[in-house]
Scaffold this motif. Sequence first.
Motif, PDB file in Angstrom:
ATOM      1  N   MET A 183       0.844  -1.194   0.000  1.00  0.00           N
ATOM      2  CA  MET A 183       0.000   0.000   0.000  1.00  0.00           C
ATOM      3  C   MET A 183       0.880   1.245   0.000  1.00  0.00           C
ATOM      4  SD  MET A 183      -2.715  -1.026   3.015  1.00  0.00           S
ATOM      5  CE  MET A 183      -3.528   0.580   2.931  1.00  0.00           C
ATOM      6  N   PRO A 184       0.418   2.332  -0.606  1.00  0.00           N
ATOM      7  CA  PRO A 184       1.158   3.592  -0.462  1.00  0.00           C
ATOM      8  C   PRO A 184       1.179   4.008   1.009  1.00  0.00           C
ATOM      9  CG  PRO A 184      -0.454   3.747  -2.229  1.00  0.00           C
ATOM     10  CD  PRO A 184      -0.754   2.482  -1.486  1.00  0.00           C
ATOM     11  N   LEU A 185       2.266   4.589   1.450  1.00  0.00           N
ATOM     12  CA  LEU A 185       2.338   5.018   2.848  1.00  0.00           C
ATOM     13  C   LEU A 185       1.338   6.129   3.158  1.00  0.00           C
ATOM     14  CD1 LEU A 185       6.185   5.095   3.585  1.00  0.00           C
ATOM     15  CD2 LEU A 185       4.532   3.252   3.982  1.00  0.00           C
ATOM     16  N   GLY A 186       1.097   7.013   2.187  1.00  0.00           N
ATOM     17  CA  GLY A 186       0.117   8.074   2.373  1.00  0.00           C
ATOM     18  C   GLY A 186       0.480   9.070   3.456  1.00  0.00           C
ATOM     19  N   MET A 187       1.746   9.384   3.623  1.00  0.00           N
ATOM     20  CA  MET A 187       2.196  10.297   4.675  1.00  0.00           C
ATOM     21  C   MET A 187       2.363  11.727   4.138  1.00  0.00           C
ATOM     22  SD  MET A 187       2.454   8.269   7.265  1.00  0.00           S
ATOM     23  CE  MET A 187       2.496   6.498   7.563  1.00  0.00           C
ATOM     24  N   ASP A 188       1.559  12.648   4.683  1.00  0.00           N
ATOM     25  CA  ASP A 188       1.645  14.040   4.229  1.00  0.00           C
ATOM     26  C   ASP A 188       2.997  14.663   4.553  1.00  0.00           C
ATOM     27  OD1 ASP A 188      -0.912  13.724   3.400  1.00  0.00           O
ATOM     28  OD2 ASP A 188      -1.835  15.026   4.906  1.00  0.00           O
ATOM     29  N   SER A 189       3.646  14.180   5.605  1.00  0.00           N
ATOM     30  CA  SER A 189       4.933  14.752   5.996  1.00  0.00           C
ATOM     31  C   SER A 189       5.978  14.580   4.895  1.00  0.00           C
ATOM     32  CB  SER A 189       5.430  14.109   7.294  1.00  0.00           C
ATOM     33  OG  SER A 189       5.566  12.702   7.135  1.00  0.00           O
ATOM     34  N   THR A 190       5.925  13.455   4.192  1.00  0.00           N
ATOM     35  CA  THR A 190       6.898  13.231   3.115  1.00  0.00           C
ATOM     36  C   THR A 190       6.589  14.104   1.910  1.00  0.00           C
ATOM     37  OG1 THR A 190       5.653  11.397   2.107  1.00  0.00           O
ATOM     38  CG2 THR A 190       7.182  10.840   3.875  1.00  0.00           C
ATOM     39  N   VAL A 191       5.294  14.281   1.620  1.00  0.00           N
ATOM     40  CA  VAL A 191       4.893  15.141   0.500  1.00  0.00           C
ATOM     41  C   VAL A 191       5.366  16.566   0.754  1.00  0.00           C
ATOM     42  CG1 VAL A 191       2.981  15.951  -0.921  1.00  0.00           C
ATOM     43  CG2 VAL A 191       2.852  13.687   0.169  1.00  0.00           C
ATOM     44  N   ALA A 192       5.140  17.053   1.959  1.00  0.00           N
ATOM     45  CA  ALA A 192       5.538  18.418   2.309  1.00  0.00           C
ATOM     46  C   ALA A 192       7.046  18.585   2.205  1.00  0.00           C
ATOM     47  CB  ALA A 192       5.062  18.749   3.719  1.00  0.00           C
ATOM     48  N   LYS A 228       4.426   4.296  -4.263  1.00  0.00           N
ATOM     49  CA  LYS A 228       4.552   3.269  -3.227  1.00  0.00           C
ATOM     50  C   LYS A 228       5.992   3.184  -2.715  1.00  0.00           C
ATOM     51  CE  LYS A 228       0.803   0.324  -4.951  1.00  0.00           C
ATOM     52  NZ  LYS A 228       0.442  -1.025  -5.465  1.00  0.00           N
ATOM     53  N   GLY A 229       6.145   2.580  -1.559  1.00  0.00           N
ATOM     54  CA  GLY A 229       7.464   2.383  -0.983  1.00  0.00           C
ATOM     55  C   GLY A 229       7.923   3.569  -0.152  1.00  0.00           C
ATOM     56  N   LEU A 230       9.135   3.470   0.360  1.00  0.00           N
ATOM     57  CA  LEU A 230       9.713   4.543   1.170  1.00  0.00           C
ATOM     58  C   LEU A 230      10.207   5.681   0.284  1.00  0.00           C
ATOM     59  CD1 LEU A 230      11.825   2.428   3.698  1.00  0.00           C
ATOM     60  CD2 LEU A 230       9.705   3.665   4.199  1.00  0.00           C
ATOM     61  N   PRO A 231      10.265   6.906   0.803  1.00  0.00           N
ATOM     62  CA  PRO A 231      10.837   8.011   0.028  1.00  0.00           C
ATOM     63  C   PRO A 231      12.332   7.793  -0.186  1.00  0.00           C
ATOM     64  CG  PRO A 231      10.402   8.697   2.290  1.00  0.00           C
ATOM     65  CD  PRO A 231       9.787   7.341   2.129  1.00  0.00           C
ATOM     66  N   PRO A 232      12.936   8.553  -1.102  1.00  0.00           N
ATOM     67  CA  PRO A 232      14.351   8.336  -1.453  1.00  0.00           C
ATOM     68  C   PRO A 232      15.329   8.506  -0.295  1.00  0.00           C
ATOM     69  CG  PRO A 232      13.266   9.757  -3.058  1.00  0.00           C
ATOM     70  CD  PRO A 232      12.326   9.612  -1.914  1.00  0.00           C
ATOM     71  N   THR A 233      15.040   9.440   0.621  1.00  0.00           N
ATOM     72  CA  THR A 233      15.946   9.729   1.736  1.00  0.00           C
ATOM     73  C   THR A 233      15.112   9.988   2.997  1.00  0.00           C
ATOM     74  OG1 THR A 233      15.964  12.154   1.545  1.00  0.00           O
ATOM     75  CG2 THR A 233      17.480  10.920   0.112  1.00  0.00           C
ATOM     76  N   PRO A 234      15.771  10.086   4.140  1.00  0.00           N
ATOM     77  CA  PRO A 234      15.064  10.574   5.332  1.00  0.00           C
ATOM     78  C   PRO A 234      14.518  11.980   5.067  1.00  0.00           C
ATOM     79  CG  PRO A 234      17.152   9.583   5.946  1.00  0.00           C
ATOM     80  CD  PRO A 234      17.162   9.700   4.450  1.00  0.00           C
ATOM     81  N   ILE A 235      13.544  12.410   5.864  1.00  0.00           N
ATOM     82  CA  ILE A 235      12.965  13.743   5.685  1.00  0.00           C
ATOM     83  C   ILE A 235      13.349  14.682   6.834  1.00  0.00           C
ATOM     84  CG2 ILE A 235      11.054  12.864   4.305  1.00  0.00           C
ATOM     85  CD1 ILE A 235       9.264  13.146   6.799  1.00  0.00           C
ATOM     86  N   SER A 236      14.217  14.225   7.710  1.00  0.00           N
ATOM     87  CA  SER A 236      14.719  15.056   8.810  1.00  0.00           C
ATOM     88  C   SER A 236      15.848  14.293   9.483  1.00  0.00           C
ATOM     89  CB  SER A 236      13.613  15.365   9.828  1.00  0.00           C
ATOM     90  OG  SER A 236      13.277  14.197  10.558  1.00  0.00           O
ATOM     91  N   ASN A 237      16.359  14.863  10.569  1.00  0.00           N
ATOM     92  CA  ASN A 237      17.396  14.206  11.365  1.00  0.00           C
ATOM     93  C   ASN A 237      16.765  13.705  12.663  1.00  0.00           C
ATOM     94  OD1 ASN A 237      20.003  14.835   9.784  1.00  0.00           O
ATOM     95  ND2 ASN A 237      18.981  16.820   9.916  1.00  0.00           N
ATOM     96  N   PRO A 238      16.293  12.458  12.674  1.00  0.00           N
ATOM     97  CA  PRO A 238      15.525  11.950  13.821  1.00  0.00           C
ATOM     98  C   PRO A 238      16.364  11.735  15.065  1.00  0.00           C
ATOM     99  CG  PRO A 238      15.967  10.179  12.286  1.00  0.00           C
ATOM    100  CD  PRO A 238      16.447  11.436  11.625  1.00  0.00           C
ATOM    101  N   GLY A 239      15.665  11.715  16.216  1.00  0.00           N
ATOM    102  CA  GLY A 239      16.312  11.471  17.491  1.00  0.00           C
ATOM    103  C   GLY A 239      16.328  10.000  17.850  1.00  0.00           C
ATOM    104  N   ASP A 285      -1.980  -4.724  14.055  1.00  0.00           N
ATOM    105  CA  ASP A 285      -2.378  -4.857  12.654  1.00  0.00           C
ATOM    106  C   ASP A 285      -2.849  -3.532  12.069  1.00  0.00           C
ATOM    107  OD1 ASP A 285      -4.700  -4.524  14.058  1.00  0.00           O
ATOM    108  OD2 ASP A 285      -5.753  -6.247  13.195  1.00  0.00           O
ATOM    109  N   TRP A 286      -2.476  -2.432  12.697  1.00  0.00           N
ATOM    110  CA  TRP A 286      -2.954  -1.126  12.268  1.00  0.00           C
ATOM    111  C   TRP A 286      -2.467  -0.772  10.855  1.00  0.00           C
ATOM    112  CZ3 TRP A 286       0.428  -1.004  16.755  1.00  0.00           C
ATOM    113  CH2 TRP A 286      -0.244  -1.257  17.955  1.00  0.00           C
ATOM    114  N   LEU A 287      -3.374  -0.134  10.101  1.00  0.00           N
ATOM    115  CA  LEU A 287      -3.038   0.364   8.774  1.00  0.00           C
ATOM    116  C   LEU A 287      -3.286   1.862   8.638  1.00  0.00           C
ATOM    117  CD1 LEU A 287      -4.582  -2.486   6.571  1.00  0.00           C
ATOM    118  CD2 LEU A 287      -2.139  -2.013   6.900  1.00  0.00           C
ATOM    119  N   TYR A 288      -4.008   2.410   9.597  1.00  0.00           N
ATOM    120  CA  TYR A 288      -4.388   3.815   9.533  1.00  0.00           C
ATOM    121  C   TYR A 288      -4.208   4.465  10.914  1.00  0.00           C
ATOM    122  CZ  TYR A 288      -7.003   1.694   5.673  1.00  0.00           C
ATOM    123  OH  TYR A 288      -7.352   0.960   4.573  1.00  0.00           O
ATOM    124  N   PHE A 289      -3.987   5.751  10.913  1.00  0.00           N
ATOM    125  CA  PHE A 289      -3.978   6.514  12.163  1.00  0.00           C
ATOM    126  C   PHE A 289      -4.341   7.961  11.861  1.00  0.00           C
ATOM    127  CE2 PHE A 289       0.350   6.948  10.574  1.00  0.00           C
ATOM    128  CZ  PHE A 289       0.669   8.275  10.812  1.00  0.00           C
TER     129      PHE A 289
END
Length: 399
Positions: free
Chosen positions: A299-308, A336-347, A361-365
């Motif tokens: 499934m597409p990840l559907g994360m707005d954070s990556t689009v932004a 589909k799949g992960l974006p090409p790179t990280p989108i920030s410097n995570p902790g 088994d969550w698919l949505y939040f």
Amino acid sequence: MPEDFHDFFSDDAWDDGSEAGRPGSGDGASRPPKPPRSRRDMRRRRKHRRHKRLVVVIASIVIVALCVGVGVLAVGKIKQWRHDTLADTAVVDDYPGPGEGDVSFTVESGQGVAEIAEGLRRADVIKSVDAFTSVVASNSYTLYPGTYELKRHMKASAAAKILSDEGNAKGFVEVRQGERLDDVLKTAAESSGIALEEFEDYVGDASKTGAILPACAKGKLEGWLEPGVYNIGDDPTPQSILQQMVQARIEKLNALGVPEGDQRERILIIASIVEAEVNSQEYYGKVSRVIENRLKDDMPLGMDSTVAYGFKISGTELTNEQLNDGSNPFNTRVNKGLPPTPISNPGDDAIEAAMHPEDGDWLYFVTTDLKTGETKFTSSYDQFEQYVQEYKANNENAN
């Protein structure tokens, strides 16, 4: 009558309370006390003795109470005296300000308040360590690493205020948890005096960045800068500054036990999304599981954070057109799949969550309450739609 009879012949009834006639009373005789002339006289004497005892008891209580009161008052006065004395001492041990001349003072990363205060005293910026530490404590100041322009003979409160304003710091650059590379570069340029264009040119050249990055990063610095404070040094360059951050990141990933190679890059990508999507650590593990479940189900990840991130804007600025733009390689709604790179410097917490997602088994939040950050998870699309409506209702009420 029997009661009066026994009272009449009791020992107390024959005692008139005087010392006369008792052995050793000084009259050389040992005579019994005179009996009362009547029962009325006996009762009067007994009443008189009870009254005397009561007076003694009450007087004792009053004396004790007075002693306690005087003691409390004395302790209060002593405390006030000590407070006033310390306050007077603090005033005596502080310069009146505003100071004179110029002093370049550096706060090193990891230094404590007392250590910083002692350094200021030695540099003759402040007069007293106690005056400075008291100001910092009473105002809950945070002192930031960096080089500051101060004066000699400053008032302790003035020096503390300057050192607690990160904007006054020079010579150090900070990487914040969840911060994007572009923001780090701006901060580094301001702190170092190096033009932002020089940083951007360096970052855009994979042949240069590849020299400080592991091969799995493919020359991309995003995600590979460890949060923390770094010393720019005397003769800084974009490479010397960024290399410190990358090296610190590699050391941290090794310490956390993150697998090397392409798996390491994958963990950083997931961790950066996790941290960008929710604002509470308690949800990190669940978001990580949603990502893994969606990847598993193709499934597409559907994360707005990556689009932004792909448009270099915040999530609140996204338009419907941008959300449907598949030419953006970071658009995980379409691609589909992960974006090409990280989108920030995570902790660290987000990285741990990416390595160890919670079971589910969550698919949505949906973050249903933007004020509290409350986020709800489900495996049902219908339930997901209900959460979306809840989000809209809460958002409308908030506005």
